[in-house]
Scaffold this active site. Structure first.
Site, PDB file in Angstrom:
ATOM      1  N   TYR A 147      61.129  58.480  70.820  1.00  6.25           N
ATOM      2  CA  TYR A 147      62.621  59.127  70.606  1.00  6.25           C
ATOM      3  C   TYR A 147      63.145  59.803  71.634  1.00  6.25           C
ATOM      4  O   TYR A 147      64.382  59.299  71.913  1.00  6.25           O
ATOM      5  CB  TYR A 147      62.175  60.069  69.447  1.00  6.25           C
ATOM      6  N   LYS A 151      66.609  58.563  73.995  1.00  6.48           N
ATOM      7  CA  LYS A 151      67.759  59.267  74.177  1.00  6.48           C
ATOM      8  C   LYS A 151      68.307  59.405  75.519  1.00  6.48           C
ATOM      9  O   LYS A 151      69.200  59.412  75.918  1.00  6.48           O
ATOM     10  CB  LYS A 151      67.354  60.710  73.585  1.00  6.48           C
TER      11      LYS A 151
END
Length: 337
Positions: A147, A151
């Site tokens: 994740y 990003k």
């Protein structure tokens, strides 16, 4: 920036999007909400009749849908994602498709469509586990998960694209963990979880407790996102900004939640955790450069949640839509550990 009228919000029916879309309408913007509606189609019902709002059901991985949503837009606020580490870990291939590949497509289409401003919502989790007293934007990013790695990669893509294209302003915002009530409620975020446990069970279970979790009221992140459309381009182009307010340990948050209930009504139980993530972010830069200051406290969020729970706003506590991992599993994404 002048001239921003029509705004595309990806993930407009998500936890933050469901509060952001009405806020944008309130200040006079036209809004396009693009969302898969995995978590329901009704969260924008309160504003669905507004002629300035276009609600599209679609996937940011679909180029045709992205082009349709982008048409005529002056700005994009990008929220759509497989959100948070546990959800992203369920299917890393899907996470990369949605959280990285599709966002690059979105940025490219924004440039082609003549979009003036692209506000990318990143995450403070990009910093990883840090020992610094003040985690500032100039520190090296140390992402720990798929994740946060996605990003980081998207931030770089937005930054490089904004450098390469005159007139295209790219901004990366790194919010702390959001808390508080939303029409698309999440009960799997720190402050929200602890308040729910206190209200339902009279017991708050704290896993670990010493790890710091920066949090911010949902009304404040929404205000920052709305304001970001007007920040001076020469100040914010290509920049990253932390958006936080209060950096507390999980135990401190639990004590704060307990204090909002009657004496003796809520107990706290501490247990071990295998989640080492701990970070405490500085929001000095966003205050200094663009003057943004949060106006709500974590205690405000707890009180908002308790008021909503007291009023019966949550009808079925077991509805998987309140819990991202559970709901994704119910949709056939990934397998439990």
């Amino acid at each position: 920036m002048s001239g921003i009228q029509r705004v595309l919000v990806t993930g407009g029916a998500g936890y933050v999007g469901a509060v952001l879309v009405p806020a944008l309408l309130d200040v006079g913007h036209e809004v396009v909400s693009l969302d898969t509606h995995w978590y329901g189609k009704d969260v924008l019902d309160a504003v669905a009749g507004d002629e300035r709002l276009e609600i599209l059901e679609g996937d940011i991985r679909d180029p045709e849908m992205v082009r349709k949503a982008m048409a005529g837009c002056d700005a994009v606020i990008h929220l759509a994602a497989i959100s948070n580490d546990p959800s992203a870990d369920l299917d890393e291939v899907l996470t990369k498709e949605v959280n990285l590949d599709a966002v690059k497509l979105l940025v490219d289409e924004a440039v082609s469509a003549g979009v003036k401003r692209f506000v990318n919502i990143s995450s403070s989790s990009v910093y990883g586990v840090r020992e610094e007293q003040d985690v500032t934007e100039d520190l090296e990013l140390l992402p720990l998960t798929i994740y946060s790695r996605c990003k980081c990669d998207v931030e770089e893509y937005v930054r490089e694209t904004s450098k390469a294209h005159s007139g295209f302003v790219g901004i990366n915002l790194r919010p702390a963990t959001v808390c508080g009530w939303s029409p698309r409620m999440r009960l799997d975020l720190t402050v929200n979880i602890l308040t729910m446990h206190a209200w339902r069970n009279g017991v708050i279970t704290v896993f670990g407790g010493a790890q710091k979790r920066p949090n911010i009221h949902i009304a404040d992140v929404v205000e920052a996102y709305v304001q970001s459309l007007g920040w001076p381009a020469e100040v914010v182009d290509g920049e990253a900004f932390n958006i936080g307010y209060e950096n507390h340990t999980v135990m401190e948050i639990a004590e704060m939640v307990r204090s909002e209930f009657a004496d003796g009504e809520v107990d706290i139980i501490v247990t071990d955790t295998n989640d080492p993530r701990s970070y405490h972010i500085s929001s000095e830069k966003i205050s200094r450069l663009v003057g943004f200051e949060p106006g709500h406290t974590l205690r405000d969020a707890v009180r908002d949640l308790k008021r909503a729970f007291d009023s019966g706003s949550v009808q079925d506590w077991d509805d998987t839509r309140y819990y991202n991992v559970k709901h994704m599993l119910s949709l056939g994404v990934g397998e439990p550990d």
